[in-house]
Design a protein around this motif. Sequence first.
Motif, short mmCIF file in Angstrom:
data_model
loop_
_atom_site.label_atom_id
_atom_site.label_comp_id
_atom_site.label_asym_id
_atom_site.label_seq_id
_atom_site.Cartn_x
_atom_site.Cartn_y
_atom_site.Cartn_z
N GLY A 295 0.87 31.32 8.30
CA GLY A 295 1.30 32.80 9.01
C GLY A 295 2.78 32.92 9.55
N GLU A 296 3.23 32.06 9.87
CA GLU A 296 4.78 32.09 10.23
C GLU A 296 5.55 32.15 9.26
N ALA A 297 5.26 31.61 8.10
CA ALA A 297 5.87 31.75 6.74
C ALA A 297 5.68 33.25 6.16
N PHE A 298 4.48 33.78 6.20
CA PHE A 298 4.41 35.17 5.94
C PHE A 298 5.73 35.87 6.60
N ASP A 299 5.62 35.69 8.13
CA ASP A 299 6.24 36.70 8.83
C ASP A 299 7.84 36.57 8.43
N LYS A 300 8.21 35.27 8.06
CA LYS A 300 9.56 35.17 7.78
C LYS A 300 10.13 35.61 6.16
N VAL A 301 9.17 35.58 5.50
CA VAL A 301 9.13 36.19 4.36
C VAL A 301 9.21 37.66 4.20
N ALA A 302 8.52 38.42 5.18
CA ALA A 302 8.43 39.64 5.38
C ALA A 302 9.90 40.15 5.95
N LYS A 303 10.50 39.32 6.70
CA LYS A 303 11.77 39.96 7.22
C LYS A 303 12.99 39.71 5.84
N MET A 304 12.73 38.70 5.32
CA MET A 304 13.58 38.67 4.06
C MET A 304 13.23 39.87 3.03
N PRO B 233 0.00 41.17 6.85
CA PRO B 233 -0.42 42.23 6.09
C PRO B 233 0.47 43.03 5.08
N ALA B 234 1.78 43.08 5.79
CA ALA B 234 2.75 43.82 5.01
C ALA B 234 3.33 42.83 3.57
N VAL B 235 3.41 41.78 3.50
CA VAL B 235 3.51 41.08 2.39
C VAL B 235 2.48 41.14 1.14
N ALA B 236 1.07 41.02 1.94
CA ALA B 236 -0.02 41.32 1.08
C ALA B 236 -0.10 42.61 0.56
N GLU B 237 0.30 43.54 1.03
CA GLU B 237 0.28 45.02 0.64
C GLU B 237 1.32 45.23 -0.52
N ALA C 191 8.48 43.22 -5.02
CA ALA C 191 7.04 43.05 -5.09
C ALA C 191 6.53 41.91 -5.71
N ASP C 192 7.30 41.63 -6.68
CA ASP C 192 7.12 40.67 -7.58
C ASP C 192 7.22 39.22 -6.64
N VAL C 193 8.39 39.27 -5.82
CA VAL C 193 8.59 37.97 -5.09
C VAL C 193 7.46 38.08 -4.15
N ALA C 194 7.13 38.92 -3.53
CA ALA C 194 5.94 38.70 -2.60
C ALA C 194 4.78 38.34 -3.29
N ARG C 195 4.42 38.77 -4.58
CA ARG C 195 3.34 38.35 -5.37
C ARG C 195 3.15 36.82 -5.46
N ALA C 196 4.62 36.45 -6.05
CA ALA C 196 4.69 35.07 -6.43
C ALA C 196 4.55 34.06 -4.85
N PHE C 197 4.81 34.65 -3.84
CA PHE C 197 4.87 34.05 -2.52
C PHE C 197 3.48 34.07 -2.23
N GLU C 198 2.78 35.01 -2.32
CA GLU C 198 1.35 34.95 -1.66
C GLU C 198 0.50 34.09 -2.73
#
Length: 349
Positions: A163-172, A181-185, A237-244
Amino acid sequence: MRVLGIETSCDETGVALYDTERGLLADALYSQVAMHADFGGVVPELASRDHVRRLLPLIEQVLDEAGIGRDGIDAIAYTAGPGLIGALMVGAATAHGLARALEVPVLGVHHMEGHLLAPMLEPSPPEFPFVALLVSGGHTQLIDVTALGDYRLLGESVDDAAGEAFDKVAKMLGLSYPGGPAVAELANRGDPTRLRFPRPMTDRPGLDFSFSGLKTHTLTALRALDAGGELDDQARADVARAFEEAVVDTLIIKCRRALEHSARSRLVAAGGVSANRRLRERLEPGLRKSVANAQVFYPRGSFCTDNGAMIAYAGALRLAAGEHDPAGPRLTARWPLESLAAPARERIS
């Protein structure tokens, strides 16, 4: 026995009333997300002050919803740790003050034990034994669960929690807090074939996790796209998908190994990240590739994040076994789950 549960470990004020015969009678939650969003994360002092403002009105709201007065409370459970110490103090002081006024027992509960047991509140709860995946902003752990209080750590994150990684990637990516939720969307609009990120620590034996390197890989990918003039909305969006996809695959692989290692077929997935839609779609099918009849149990979406219901339920089990705080509040900012002891089994009702 009717148990009032109080959760104030971080940025959500949760209250619930659980009846050991009738089940969950009422619950309420106030989230501080909007307040902390301006800072990009939780500000401990602000969190504590908001718990002070919200807790007593929420208790009254839950009692009104259940149609029960304060004299109908038989016991009180509160989160004693792990968590932000100031936030924990608000819940603990309130619980002990109310318990003394009502002359009822009070018990400090382990926050992660609450998450681990949250699926027990569902219509089809899991039976012991099982493996638990506790995956949130502060924890990523695999626990072998034989019975209440009988826990063995199988693996955990050696750096960032998922979850911490999701938060940090969201900032990026320039997304709002909370990041999961923001990265997943955003990932829903991504092309799953454009980028492939590494699945950390899956190419070696063991059940530990590491998401720090994946976070760095994500930042490197964003910088490369930006340098090439390709960092548009679709690329993000592609980066978010690859990360998720990388996080989900990593969790599935490790969970499959954990079931094989412990010879279990049941998995409980709990914590904020367990609400991720892609994880829920793929986890059970992914486990069944090597674990026959694998089953996955989740709490409902509203009970994936911090809530009073899980604290009331976990507290009810231990209070029914005769446990209670012998004196004043006991608070622990850091508290290994496997250090908990099982209650006297014969006293559990």
